[in-house]
Design an enzyme around this catalytic site. Structure first.
Site, short mmCIF file in Angstrom:
data_model
loop_
_atom_site.label_atom_id
_atom_site.label_comp_id
_atom_site.label_asym_id
_atom_site.label_seq_id
_atom_site.Cartn_x
_atom_site.Cartn_y
_atom_site.Cartn_z
N HIS A 488 0.85 -1.20 0.00
CA HIS A 488 0.00 0.00 0.00
C HIS A 488 0.88 1.25 0.00
O HIS A 488 0.66 2.18 -0.78
CB HIS A 488 -0.91 -0.03 1.24
CG HIS A 488 -1.64 1.26 1.51
ND1 HIS A 488 -2.97 1.43 1.22
CD2 HIS A 488 -1.23 2.43 2.05
CE1 HIS A 488 -3.34 2.65 1.56
NE2 HIS A 488 -2.30 3.28 2.08
N GLU A 489 1.89 1.27 0.89
CA GLU A 489 2.75 2.45 0.96
C GLU A 489 3.60 2.59 -0.31
O GLU A 489 3.83 3.71 -0.78
CB GLU A 489 3.64 2.38 2.20
CG GLU A 489 2.89 2.34 3.52
CD GLU A 489 1.91 3.50 3.71
OE1 GLU A 489 2.08 4.55 3.07
OE2 GLU A 489 0.94 3.33 4.48
N HIS A 492 1.57 4.25 -2.92
CA HIS A 492 1.40 5.71 -2.80
C HIS A 492 2.38 6.47 -3.68
O HIS A 492 2.13 7.61 -4.05
CB HIS A 492 1.56 6.15 -1.35
CG HIS A 492 0.28 6.12 -0.57
ND1 HIS A 492 -0.88 6.67 -1.03
CD2 HIS A 492 -0.01 5.60 0.66
CE1 HIS A 492 -1.84 6.50 -0.14
NE2 HIS A 492 -1.34 5.84 0.89
N GLU A 548 -6.05 6.89 -1.38
CA GLU A 548 -5.88 5.74 -0.50
C GLU A 548 -6.46 4.47 -1.12
O GLU A 548 -5.94 3.37 -0.91
CB GLU A 548 -6.54 6.01 0.86
CG GLU A 548 -5.86 7.10 1.67
CD GLU A 548 -4.44 6.75 2.09
OE1 GLU A 548 -4.13 5.55 2.20
OE2 GLU A 548 -3.65 7.69 2.32
N ASP A 552 -4.62 1.06 -1.75
CA ASP A 552 -5.16 -0.23 -1.28
C ASP A 552 -5.21 -1.25 -2.40
O ASP A 552 -4.85 -2.42 -2.22
CB ASP A 552 -6.57 -0.03 -0.72
CG ASP A 552 -6.59 0.33 0.76
OD1 ASP A 552 -5.52 0.28 1.39
OD2 ASP A 552 -7.67 0.65 1.28
#
Length: 640
Positions: A488-489, A492, A548, A552
């Site tokens: 997930h990070e 980003h 986000e 995800d």
């Protein structure tokens, strides 16, 4: 650390509602602590860390045996002052009165302007906050940003005439502030005058600010002005003098986060509005300082925030003192926590997972079919340059070693000295080389982040435990938990905001126009997938949560691929742990608040919607078009 109970999964329910199938039994038992607004997932880990650290620090206070950790002895002294409730009750509101009187004594805008530097360094609120941070387009240097103040209500949209919460929330706020003024020894007439002025000034700010959805597109906060042009925003304040006093020099340029706000500056702050501005500062300062005083003032000062969150009662004195002290020494406490509770084996194992996830992402980029070769190569360059921090920083930020407690002085006096040290250090960074080793979160915080300006992903030690990660869990469960968080990070770096930064962390368009247009279409599809979905608290704003959700989607998809590369993988455990980490029970008030201001989708949807985009989810649980979790293949979204 206490082992968390794992509840059985209702396999019959998975086809219709993965979240309820995994978390339903837990939800029936879960009780939200009276002094909190939520329980489960992240919150349960935070509560456990709170208990462990409070017990550790109490033992240190009792025995005097303090581990040789940098800054820890000074933290314990400060914590002791925060816990000295007898002294705090004896002093009452006396320590905060000189701070309030300083605002009351301000004569006019000129007087305010001349004192602005010392007021800022003492932590006083301002309607035009300046902030030093890396220049988004040159992240090697710190530059100056002109920001906007927070509003009393959570978001600009709450000020609209048809907002059902506005009147009730403002009534609660007014009653709270009136009681604080009374407890501080002020007359009722004085209090009502200040409250009315503060509310008028606050209401004047709202029309010129962005709402939460606009702020979620944070790249648009980068608006560079020559400093000469910036100073023209005010006809009544010498902004050149204010800034040069603050940073010691006159900059040639400044970044303005919300130009519309500063275009209204003269309308907002002028001799006619100064009285209301003083009231606004006074009310905010009164609320902020009340936590350093008596039990009654502290509890009263939290009434409004508890109404927003739905918490039933205030924290007890001991817990409030813990949070007050740890917030001042957060990185000190974080290092202590990491060194005691986070093992070297876990750090090495998680670091290896991060490297594996990056390798999966790289392979996906190399095989991507919708990016042109030029854009694809730049994406790989950015991924190869991605920094990784796991657990805790190598050394304590030296700022904390300057926090030396004077036990002869009050809690507030020590805090004021620390505030001055920290803010002087902050503003002295202007036009200096950026320190990329500084962590934005302490190691005992249950969270993780991607910093686009540094192109780095960071995983504090606190999140690296069950249900996210455990050496006792299967690799599939770990990939469904911390693996998806890691990816997930990473994602980003390639969401609708992060994708606009290059490998050095600079705001720089490295996309071809065609690739960017295609990506924006995919982002819009993600907005549409969540837009208007109904929750107990109301409908979802797809645009607010898009970044986000992109993270995800990419994170879950890549973690799935990594899990499948392991021997004896078990996709049931993967998907169930994905749903488990999002298990949460929250007050309705908190749910409503987050729907309006939070860039993350509600937890139930994070668990249920993203898995519906993955073919493996359907084959793992034999889901077909007659099941509630079914999504037509044509509507499934695949970005990364």
């Amino acid at each position: 650390m206490t082992e968390q109970k794992i509840y059985p999964v209702n396999e019959d329910l998975i086809k219709d509602d993965l979240y309820q199938a995994v978390n339903g039994a837990w939800l029936k038992d879960a009780v939200i602590p009276a002094d909190k607004a939520t329980t489960g997932g992240f919150a349960d880990l935070a509560d456990q860390i709170e208990q462990d650290l409070m017990a550790d620090f109490q033992e240190m206070l009792t025995t005097g045996d303090i581990p040789n950790e940098p800054g820890l002895a000074e933290f314990i002294k400060y914590y002791h002052l925060a816990l000295d409730f007898n002294e705090r009750e004896t002093q009452g509101a006396t320590p905060i009165l000189p701070y309030l009187q300083r605002i009351i004594d301000l004569k006019d805008l000129t007087d305010y302007q001349n004192q602005l530097r010392s007021l800022t360094m003492a932590g006083y609120p301002t309607a035009f906050p300046f902030h030093v941070a890396p220049d988004m387009k040159n992240t090697d240097l710190y530059t100056l940003y002109a920001e906007v103040p927070s509003l009393i209500l959570p978001d600009k949209t709450y000020y609209q005439a048809d907002n059902p919460s506005q009147e009730s929330l403002l009534n609660i706020y007014q009653q709270m502030v009136a009681k604080l003024f009374e407890l501080a020894g002020f007359s009722a007439d004085f209090a009502q005058k200040q409250i009315a002025g503060a509310l008028r000034f606050d209401a004047s700010l709202a029309p010129h600010q962005k709402d939460s959805t606009e702020r979620a597109d944070y790249v648009k906060s980068y608006n560079k002005y020559t400093f000469a042009d910036f100073t023209k925003f005010s006809s009544d304040l010498d902004l050149s003098f204010c800034v040069s006093e603050l940073i010691g020099q006159t900059p040639s340029e400044i970044i303005v986060s919300e130009p519309a706000y500063y275009e209204a500056f003269t309308e907002l702050i002028n001799p006619e509005t100064f009285s209301d501005y003083k009231s606004w500062m006074l009310v905010r300062m009164l609320i902020a300082l009340s936590r350093y005083t008596t039990h009654e003032m502290r509890v009263t000062a939290g009434i409004y925030n508890r109404a927003l969150s739905g918490s039933k009662e205030a924290m007890n004195d001991q817990k409030a003192a813990y949070y007050l002290a740890t917030s001042q020494f957060d990185q000190v406490v974080g290092l202590y926590y990491a060194h005691k509770y986070f093992g070297a084996q876990a750090k090495a194992d998680v670091y290896a997972m991060v490297e594996k996830m990056i390798a999966v992402y790289k392979e996906r980029l190399e095989n991507n079919t919708w990016l042109s070769p030029k854009t694809r190569q730049q994406a790989i360059v950015k991924l190869n340059t991605l920094g990784i921090d796991v657990g805790y920083p190598d050394k304590l930020n030296p700022l904390y070693l300057e926090f030396v407690v004077n036990e002869e002085k009050s809690l507030l006096a020590n805090d004021a000295e620390f505030t001055k040290i920290a803010l002087n250090k902050h503003y002295s960074r202007w036009n200096t080389k950026v320190d990329r080793t500084r962590w934005e979160m302490p190691a005992h915080m249950v969270n993780a982040y991607y910093n686009p300006s540094f192109n780095i992903i960071v995983f504090p030690a606190a999140i690296l435990q069950a249900p996210f990660y455990s050496l006792k869990q299967s690799s599939s469960a770990n990939f469904g938990g911390i693996g998806a968080v890691i990816a997930h990070e990473i994602s980003h770096a390639f969401d609708n905001n992060g994708a606009q930064f290059d490998e050095f962390g600079n705001l720089n368009n490295w996309w071809t126009p065609e690739d960017l247009a295609y990506f924006e279409d995919l982002a819009q599809a993600m907005i549409d997938q969540f837009e208007g979905l109904v929750t107990e608290a109301g409908p979802v704003n797809g645009k607010l949560v898009v970044s986000e959700n992109i993270a995800d989607a990419g994170g879950l998809s890549c973690a799935l691929e990594a899990a499948k590369s392991e021997p004896n993988y078990n996709l049931k455990e993967f998907f169930c742990n994905w749903a488990r980490v999002w298990g949460m029970k929250s007050s309705l008030e908190r749910q409503k608040l987050l729907l309006n201001v939070d860039v993350h989708a509600p937890n139930t949807l994070r668990a249920n919607i993203q898995v519906r985009n993955l073919a493996d989810f359907y084959t793992t649980f034999n889901i077909n078009e007659n099941d509630g979790m079914w999504l037509d293949p044509a509507k499934r979204i695949h970005i990364w």
